[in-house]
Scaffold this motif. Sequence first.
Motif, PDB file in Angstrom:
ATOM      1  N   MET A   1       0.083  10.968  -4.362  1.00 55.98           N
ATOM      2  CA  MET A   1      -0.906   9.884  -4.229  1.00 55.98           C
ATOM      3  C   MET A   1      -1.616  10.009  -2.877  1.00 55.98           C
ATOM      4  N   LYS A   2      -2.947  10.002  -2.935  1.00 58.10           N
ATOM      5  CA  LYS A   2      -3.752  10.141  -1.720  1.00 58.10           C
ATOM      6  C   LYS A   2      -3.830   8.818  -0.979  1.00 58.10           C
ATOM      7  N   ILE A   3      -3.546   8.898   0.317  1.00 59.30           N
ATOM      8  CA  ILE A   3      -3.688   7.694   1.141  1.00 59.30           C
ATOM      9  C   ILE A   3      -5.090   7.709   1.745  1.00 59.30           C
ATOM     10  N   GLN A   4      -5.840   6.657   1.421  1.00 55.68           N
ATOM     11  CA  GLN A   4      -7.196   6.567   1.952  1.00 55.68           C
ATOM     12  C   GLN A   4      -7.157   6.128   3.412  1.00 55.68           C
ATOM     13  N   GLN A   5      -7.843   6.895   4.243  1.00 53.93           N
ATOM     14  CA  GLN A   5      -7.923   6.529   5.652  1.00 53.93           C
ATOM     15  C   GLN A   5      -8.958   5.439   5.844  1.00 53.93           C
ATOM     16  N   LYS A   6      -8.579   4.458   6.649  1.00 53.75           N
ATOM     17  CA  LYS A   6      -9.496   3.359   6.930  1.00 53.75           C
ATOM     18  C   LYS A   6     -10.594   3.852   7.870  1.00 53.75           C
ATOM     19  N   ARG A   7     -11.841   3.611   7.492  1.00 57.73           N
ATOM     20  CA  ARG A   7     -12.963   4.030   8.331  1.00 57.73           C
ATOM     21  C   ARG A   7     -13.102   3.065   9.504  1.00 57.73           C
ATOM     22  N   LEU A   8     -13.098   3.620  10.704  1.00 56.46           N
ATOM     23  CA  LEU A   8     -13.242   2.794  11.887  1.00 56.46           C
ATOM     24  C   LEU A   8     -14.696   2.375  12.071  1.00 56.46           C
ATOM     25  N   ILE A   9     -14.905   1.097  12.283  1.00 56.28           N
ATOM     26  CA  ILE A   9     -16.257   0.585  12.511  1.00 56.28           C
ATOM     27  C   ILE A   9     -16.537   0.642  14.006  1.00 56.28           C
ATOM     28  N   LYS A  10     -17.589   1.359  14.363  1.00 62.33           N
ATOM     29  CA  LYS A  10     -17.946   1.457  15.778  1.00 62.33           C
ATOM     30  C   LYS A  10     -18.658   0.168  16.204  1.00 62.33           C
ATOM     31  N   PRO A  11     -18.271  -0.357  17.351  1.00 58.37           N
ATOM     32  CA  PRO A  11     -18.928  -1.585  17.810  1.00 58.37           C
ATOM     33  C   PRO A  11     -20.390  -1.323  18.183  1.00 58.37           C
ATOM     34  N   LYS A  12     -21.207  -2.339  17.971  1.00 61.45           N
ATOM     35  CA  LYS A  12     -22.610  -2.257  18.363  1.00 61.45           C
ATOM     36  C   LYS A  12     -22.755  -2.891  19.751  1.00 61.45           C
ATOM     37  N   ILE A  13     -23.539  -2.243  20.589  1.00 60.60           N
ATOM     38  CA  ILE A  13     -23.799  -2.748  21.933  1.00 60.60           C
ATOM     39  C   ILE A  13     -25.282  -3.097  22.021  1.00 60.60           C
ATOM     40  N   PHE A  14     -25.576  -4.371  22.125  1.00 61.06           N
ATOM     41  CA  PHE A  14     -26.957  -4.839  22.278  1.00 61.06           C
ATOM     42  C   PHE A  14     -27.227  -5.043  23.763  1.00 61.06           C
ATOM     43  N   ILE A  15     -28.310  -4.440  24.262  1.00 63.14           N
ATOM     44  CA  ILE A  15     -28.649  -4.532  25.687  1.00 63.14           C
ATOM     45  C   ILE A  15     -30.009  -5.209  25.833  1.00 63.14           C
ATOM     46  N   LEU A  16     -29.994  -6.397  26.399  1.00 63.62           N
ATOM     47  CA  LEU A  16     -31.228  -7.135  26.677  1.00 63.62           C
ATOM     48  C   LEU A  16     -31.577  -6.978  28.136  1.00 63.62           C
ATOM     49  N   SER A  17     -32.806  -6.586  28.400  1.00 62.69           N
ATOM     50  CA  SER A  17     -33.248  -6.405  29.776  1.00 62.69           C
ATOM     51  C   SER A  17     -34.590  -7.085  29.975  1.00 62.69           C
ATOM     52  N   ASN A  18     -34.763  -7.688  31.163  1.00 67.47           N
ATOM     53  CA  ASN A  18     -36.082  -8.244  31.474  1.00 67.47           C
ATOM     54  C   ASN A  18     -36.839  -7.339  32.446  1.00 67.47           C
ATOM     55  N   GLY A  19     -36.237  -6.176  32.757  1.00 62.21           N
ATOM     56  CA  GLY A  19     -36.922  -5.184  33.590  1.00 62.21           C
ATOM     57  C   GLY A  19     -38.018  -4.504  32.789  1.00 62.21           C
ATOM     58  N   GLU A  20     -39.108  -4.180  33.453  1.00 63.49           N
ATOM     59  CA  GLU A  20     -40.245  -3.604  32.738  1.00 63.49           C
ATOM     60  C   GLU A  20     -40.099  -2.110  32.494  1.00 63.49           C
ATOM     61  N   LEU A  21     -39.558  -1.363  33.465  1.00 63.18           N
ATOM     62  CA  LEU A  21     -39.509   0.095  33.311  1.00 63.18           C
ATOM     63  C   LEU A  21     -38.154   0.720  33.626  1.00 63.18           C
ATOM     64  N   ALA A  22     -37.637   0.493  34.830  1.00 65.82           N
ATOM     65  CA  ALA A  22     -36.438   1.211  35.288  1.00 65.82           C
ATOM     66  C   ALA A  22     -35.254   1.057  34.333  1.00 65.82           C
ATOM     67  N   GLU A  23     -34.894  -0.186  34.002  1.00 63.69           N
ATOM     68  CA  GLU A  23     -33.727  -0.428  33.155  1.00 63.69           C
ATOM     69  C   GLU A  23     -33.933   0.067  31.725  1.00 63.69           C
ATOM     70  N   PRO A  24     -35.056  -0.291  31.065  1.00 60.23           N
ATOM     71  CA  PRO A  24     -35.252   0.203  29.695  1.00 60.23           C
ATOM     72  C   PRO A  24     -35.247   1.728  29.604  1.00 60.23           C
ATOM     73  N   GLN A  25     -35.898   2.410  30.577  1.00 62.94           N
ATOM     74  CA  GLN A  25     -35.925   3.880  30.569  1.00 62.94           C
ATOM     75  C   GLN A  25     -34.529   4.452  30.736  1.00 62.94           C
ATOM     76  N   TYR A  26     -33.783   3.903  31.687  1.00 59.01           N
ATOM     77  CA  TYR A  26     -32.441   4.413  31.989  1.00 59.01           C
ATOM     78  C   TYR A  26     -31.532   4.288  30.770  1.00 59.01           C
ATOM     79  N   PHE A  27     -31.502   3.109  30.156  1.00 56.97           N
ATOM     80  CA  PHE A  27     -30.588   2.893  29.032  1.00 56.97           C
ATOM     81  C   PHE A  27     -31.077   3.558  27.740  1.00 56.97           C
ATOM     82  N   SER A  28     -32.366   3.761  27.629  1.00 53.20           N
ATOM     83  CA  SER A  28     -32.888   4.527  26.490  1.00 53.20           C
ATOM     84  C   SER A  28     -32.434   5.984  26.585  1.00 53.20           C
ATOM     85  N   ASP A  29     -32.515   6.548  27.793  1.00 57.03           N
ATOM     86  CA  ASP A  29     -32.054   7.928  28.000  1.00 57.03           C
ATOM     87  C   ASP A  29     -30.534   8.031  27.853  1.00 57.03           C
ATOM     88  N   PHE A  30     -29.826   6.998  28.279  1.00 58.84           N
ATOM     89  CA  PHE A  30     -28.364   6.953  28.135  1.00 58.84           C
ATOM     90  C   PHE A  30     -28.000   6.971  26.648  1.00 58.84           C
TER      91      PHE A  30
END
Length: 200
Positions: A1-30
């Motif tokens: 009998m095959k044991i089905q492996q439980k698929r791990l759900i990766k957490p979602k990380i939502f990043i809100l920034s009020n910076g116009e350029l530096a922060e959005p660019q940095y985290f987009s590249d990240f």
Amino acid sequence: MKIQQKRLIKPKIFILSNGELAEPQYFSDFKDHLKANTVVLVQAKSKSPWQLVEIAIQKKNSLIGKKRFSDIDGDQLWCVFDVDNYWKDNKSAFIDAISLAEQNDIKLAWSNECFEVWFLCHFALLSTTLPRNDYHIKLGEHFKKKGLGVYKKNMNKVFKILLTYQPEAIKNARKLLKKGMLGKNPSTSVVELVEVLNSL
């Protein structure tokens, strides 16, 4: 009998920034570096950190309502902002915003005075207060010394340039970061978000 492996759900990380350029660019590249489709960047138009926290709470409630955010799955919502003069100008509003964020499990990635504190941590442990405009001068000096080209404010691909030095940045920023030290210049809690992203 095959044991089905439980698929791990990766957490979602939502990043809100009020910076116009530096922060959005940095985290987009990240995000691109990690190839992480579970990282979601949101630009939020707000003038103050406390307005950003209020927007974050509304955003989180909306995502929960649409079944796109789950605390059980480890999803997180982060606010990225500069302390700037807001701490000096309205400390009580700032303290209330921090309390409100904690009550709603909103994570905060702040920099005092500005996001470039995190960039400078890649090269040195800061020990003295720097005026906002001096960060760019200091970064220019470090870039020149390390042969990284010319540093310009809000330059593209700064994440890629700094990546080699990220372990040093984590170490230095951790030394700067102490509980309740949001009002201390220089300091940054961006390191905590960076560590979460690296764990993905």
